[in-house]
Scaffold this active site. Structure first.
Site, mmCIF file in Angstrom:
data_model
loop_
_atom_site.group_PDB
_atom_site.id
_atom_site.type_symbol
_atom_site.label_atom_id
_atom_site.label_comp_id
_atom_site.label_asym_id
_atom_site.label_seq_id
_atom_site.Cartn_x
_atom_site.Cartn_y
_atom_site.Cartn_z
ATOM 1 N N LYS A 23 0.790 -1.157 0.004
ATOM 2 C CA LYS A 23 -0.028 -0.028 0.088
ATOM 3 C C LYS A 23 0.790 1.249 0.014
ATOM 4 O O LYS A 23 0.639 2.151 -0.869
ATOM 5 C CB LYS A 23 -1.124 -0.061 1.283
ATOM 6 C CG LYS A 23 -1.756 1.336 1.276
ATOM 7 C CD LYS A 23 -3.238 0.925 2.133
ATOM 8 C CE LYS A 23 -2.855 0.779 3.746
ATOM 9 N NZ LYS A 23 -2.503 2.367 4.214
ATOM 10 N N ARG A 28 3.022 5.711 -3.454
ATOM 11 C CA ARG A 28 4.289 6.671 -3.743
ATOM 12 C C ARG A 28 4.333 6.684 -5.206
ATOM 13 O O ARG A 28 4.598 7.539 -5.808
ATOM 14 C CB ARG A 28 5.189 6.413 -2.813
ATOM 15 C CG ARG A 28 5.236 6.871 -1.249
ATOM 16 C CD ARG A 28 6.116 6.185 -0.479
ATOM 17 N NE ARG A 28 6.391 6.539 0.697
ATOM 18 C CZ ARG A 28 5.260 6.437 1.564
ATOM 19 N NH1 ARG A 28 4.293 5.315 1.512
ATOM 20 N NH2 ARG A 28 5.871 7.039 2.945
ATOM 21 N N GLY A 95 -4.671 8.119 5.304
ATOM 22 C CA GLY A 95 -3.806 9.082 5.897
ATOM 23 C C GLY A 95 -2.615 9.229 5.088
ATOM 24 O O GLY A 95 -2.194 10.532 5.156
ATOM 25 N N ARG A 123 -8.208 12.424 12.802
ATOM 26 C CA ARG A 123 -6.517 12.218 12.782
ATOM 27 C C ARG A 123 -5.950 13.574 12.898
ATOM 28 O O ARG A 123 -6.121 14.350 12.140
ATOM 29 C CB ARG A 123 -6.154 11.073 11.603
ATOM 30 C CG ARG A 123 -7.104 9.884 11.823
ATOM 31 C CD ARG A 123 -6.687 8.840 10.690
ATOM 32 N NE ARG A 123 -5.208 8.425 11.044
ATOM 33 C CZ ARG A 123 -4.537 7.682 10.058
ATOM 34 N NH1 ARG A 123 -5.022 7.124 9.225
ATOM 35 N NH2 ARG A 123 -3.386 7.365 10.415
ATOM 36 N N GLN A 170 4.960 9.551 7.329
ATOM 37 C CA GLN A 170 4.178 10.173 6.429
ATOM 38 C C GLN A 170 4.543 11.677 6.760
ATOM 39 O O GLN A 170 4.586 12.451 5.607
ATOM 40 C CB GLN A 170 2.510 10.015 7.012
ATOM 41 C CG GLN A 170 1.969 8.701 6.521
ATOM 42 C CD GLN A 170 0.753 8.416 7.204
ATOM 43 O OE1 GLN A 170 0.023 9.188 7.735
ATOM 44 N NE2 GLN A 170 0.129 7.305 6.833
ATOM 45 N N ASP A 315 1.901 -1.317 11.954
ATOM 46 C CA ASP A 315 0.506 -1.762 11.454
ATOM 47 C C ASP A 315 0.318 -3.185 11.771
ATOM 48 O O ASP A 315 -0.807 -3.687 11.472
ATOM 49 C CB ASP A 315 0.527 -1.384 9.940
ATOM 50 C CG ASP A 315 0.569 0.131 9.555
ATOM 51 O OD1 ASP A 315 0.387 0.882 10.408
ATOM 52 O OD2 ASP A 315 0.895 0.479 8.401
ATOM 53 N N LYS A 342 -4.256 5.949 14.766
ATOM 54 C CA LYS A 342 -4.302 5.118 13.478
ATOM 55 C C LYS A 342 -5.846 5.269 12.944
ATOM 56 O O LYS A 342 -6.523 6.179 13.387
ATOM 57 C CB LYS A 342 -3.671 3.867 13.609
ATOM 58 C CG LYS A 342 -2.417 3.668 13.722
ATOM 59 C CD LYS A 342 -1.579 4.303 12.827
ATOM 60 C CE LYS A 342 -0.071 4.151 13.095
ATOM 61 N NZ LYS A 342 0.731 5.213 11.842
ATOM 62 N N ARG A 346 -6.252 2.204 18.003
ATOM 63 C CA ARG A 346 -6.091 0.764 17.634
ATOM 64 C C ARG A 346 -5.575 -0.012 19.252
ATOM 65 O O ARG A 346 -5.744 -1.231 19.346
ATOM 66 C CB ARG A 346 -5.053 0.275 16.889
ATOM 67 C CG ARG A 346 -5.536 0.509 15.217
ATOM 68 C CD ARG A 346 -4.439 0.062 14.343
ATOM 69 N NE ARG A 346 -5.107 0.245 13.081
ATOM 70 C CZ ARG A 346 -4.463 0.359 11.700
ATOM 71 N NH1 ARG A 346 -3.222 0.319 11.723
ATOM 72 N NH2 ARG A 346 -5.321 0.383 10.736
ATOM 73 N N ARG A 388 -7.412 -3.149 9.202
ATOM 74 C CA ARG A 388 -6.763 -4.204 9.916
ATOM 75 C C ARG A 388 -7.460 -4.683 11.051
ATOM 76 O O ARG A 388 -7.025 -5.804 11.349
ATOM 77 C CB ARG A 388 -5.583 -3.292 10.390
ATOM 78 C CG ARG A 388 -4.650 -2.920 8.964
ATOM 79 C CD ARG A 388 -3.075 -2.657 9.261
ATOM 80 N NE ARG A 388 -2.552 -1.740 8.531
ATOM 81 C CZ ARG A 388 -2.182 -1.944 7.091
ATOM 82 N NH1 ARG A 388 -2.366 -3.333 6.740
ATOM 83 N NH2 ARG A 388 -1.844 -1.225 6.102
HETATM 84 C C1 S3P Z 1 2.482 5.013 6.162
HETATM 85 C C2 S3P Z 1 3.127 5.178 7.498
HETATM 86 C C3 S3P Z 1 2.743 4.903 8.623
HETATM 87 C C4 S3P Z 1 1.899 3.738 8.585
HETATM 88 C C5 S3P Z 1 0.840 4.130 7.715
HETATM 89 C C6 S3P Z 1 1.575 4.042 6.142
HETATM 90 C C7 S3P Z 1 3.343 5.510 5.056
HETATM 91 O O1 S3P Z 1 1.988 5.971 9.475
HETATM 92 O O2 S3P Z 1 0.964 3.486 9.726
HETATM 93 O O3 S3P Z 1 -0.201 2.794 7.514
HETATM 94 O O4 S3P Z 1 2.618 4.955 3.860
HETATM 95 O O5 S3P Z 1 4.042 6.376 5.040
HETATM 96 P P1 S3P Z 1 2.656 7.091 10.082
HETATM 97 O O6 S3P Z 1 3.470 7.940 9.238
HETATM 98 O O7 S3P Z 1 1.598 7.922 10.773
HETATM 99 O O8 S3P Z 1 3.496 6.429 11.214
#
Ligand code: S3P
Length: 428
Positions: A23, A28, A95, A123, A170, A315, A342, A346, A388
């Site tokens: 994912k 990206r 997110g 969030r 992120q 995750d 999240k 969670r 999840r």
């Molecule tokens: C992700 C970063 C993580 C992860 C999310 C995907 C990403 O989040 O939990 O499912 O693709 O950069 P955080 O950056 O909030 O830790």
């Protein structure tokens, strides 16, 4: 909301699962292909709801993207080829879409509005808004930019040096994507290493980005050139079947094409620590490494999970919690406060739903404590709209003695649309 009557007390899981595309990498690939010059092709793209939201947002910005199942072609015209969207950019449940796009849109000279579903509305956005404002971005949002909808008037940015207050890929990525468009150099320092797909893939698009341990530096005013991306399978999706293989009696399953990037592979360390019977075969050591994993029913023991490993398996914690209910002894998960922000909180959703099935699990302020080994019973459980949590509960049902009804089961489509088919195919 669909309820699903799950098959319980399964006698054995046998067979092979082709793990769908990652994912994080799929998001990206769409984003970078959209801001690159020239054609980008993506193979083994994850056609889950989250990544489809990313495609639809970039289409609204005028990018030509053709998606046919797991194959995608993007006709990029560079960052300047994006146009002001005529409508709100809807990120759905994602997110990653909203946080990374906020970084991209901060440098583009027009107005953009980003919003998503009820979970996205809860969030925290300050974590991206604050550093981007320091770079000169103009971002507004509910409660001074704490929450969506976010309204961005993009413009000139300048580089910064920023120490991340939380280990978040992120946030790191949003800053790097703004840094790409800024005057001067941008440096991000992480408290612990997080997934590095942005850094790895930007290099594939011809961008210079340097990593030195927890410090990542990018020069401003760089351009991307279209490329071909092969997406490995998602270890976060594989984690559900790794757990199922280990906890369902008389099982042996082969998971094909699992991404093994070391910033994501904390689950493998946990399987080792818990004494799982598994082997990694056919390893491919490319920039995003992958391999096949074979796993069989295991005698598991409890473990402690904390510190720098947490971002490498953040995750996977819901499914690790389930695995711990079937391990001898106590498992203590700590340093994982991020779980609270999240798709759901969670810590709360894992503890409340597994408790309904008879698990001995207690919430703490930054994790949970699980005592095993506990037989699970039937019950009515709820995904709370969190993909999840839904998948973890479906795997819990396979070992439960008694009927399990899963409410809001369709949430799994966010990251694994054919999850239930794959599970069904393994049941013998
Ligand atoms: C992700 C970063 C993580 C992860 C999310 C995907 C990403 O989040 O939990 O499912 O693709 O950069 P955080 O950056 O909030 O830790």
């Amino acid at each position: 909301m669909t309820n699903r009557h799950l098959i319980t007390d399964v006698t054995s899981l046998q067979g092979t699962v082709e793990i769908p595309g990652d994912k994080s990498i799929s998001h990206r690939a769409i984003m970078f292909g959209s801001i690159a010059d020239g054609t980008t092709t993506i193979r083994n793209f994850l056609a889950g709801e989250d990544c489809l939201s990313t495609i639809s947002c970039f289409q609204k910005l005028g990018v030509t993207i053709q998606q046919d199942g797991t194959n995608v072609t993007i006709e990029g015209k560079g960052l300047n080829g994006l146009q002001e969207a005529k409508e709100l950019l809807d990120v759905g449940n994602s997110g990653t879409t909203i946080r990374l796009m906020t970084g991209i849109l901060s440098g583009l000279p027009y107005h953009s509005v980003l919003a998503g579903d009820a979970s996205i509305a809860k969030r925290p956005m300050t974590r991206v808004v604050e550093p981007l404002r320091k770079m000169g971005a103009n971002i507004e949002g509910r409660e001074q930019g704490k929450y969506t909808p976010l309204s961005i008037r993009g413009g000139k940015l300048h580089g910064i040096t920023y120490e991340l207050p939380v280990a978040s890929a992120q946030v790191k990525s949003a800053i790097l994507l703004a840094g790409l468009q800024a005057e001067g150099q941008t440096t991000v320092i992480e408290p612990a290493r997080t997934r590095n797909h942005t850094e790895t893939m930007l290099q594939m698009f011809g961008v210079n980005v340097n990593t030195n341990d927890r410090t990542i530096t990018i020069e401003g005013n760089q351009k991307l050139t279209g490329t071909d991306i092969m997406v490995p399978g998602d270890i976060s999706s594989a984690a559900f079947f790794l757990t199922a293989g280990a906890i369902v009696p008389n099982s042996r399953i082969l998971l094909k094409n699992v991404g093994l990037n070391e910033t994501r592979s904390g689950m493998i360390d946990v399987l080792l620590a818990m004494g799982a019977d598994f082997a990694i075969i056919n390893e491919n050591h490319s920039s995003e490494p992958s391999g096949d994993i074979e796993i069989a029913t295991s005698n598991l023991k409890g473990t402690e999970i904390n510190g720098d490993i947490i971002p490498r398996l953040i995750d996977e914690i819901p499914i690790i919690a389930l695995m711990a209910t079937q391990a001898e002894g106590t498992t203590i998960i700590s340093d994982a406060k991020e779980l609270k922000v999240k798709e759901t909180n969670r810590i709360d959703t894992v503890v409340s739903e597994l408790t309904k099935l008879g698990a001995d699990i207690t919430a703490t302020d930054d994790g949970m404590i699980i005592k095993g080994k506990t037989p699970l019973t039937g019950g009515t459980v709820n995904s709370h709209g969190d993909h999840r949590i839904g998948m973890m509960l479906a795997i819990a049902a396979t070992i439960a003695q008694g009927d399990v009804i899963l409410e809001d089961a369709e949430a799994v489509a966010v990251s694994y649309p054919n999850f239930f088919e794959h599970l069904q195919q393994l049941m013998k």
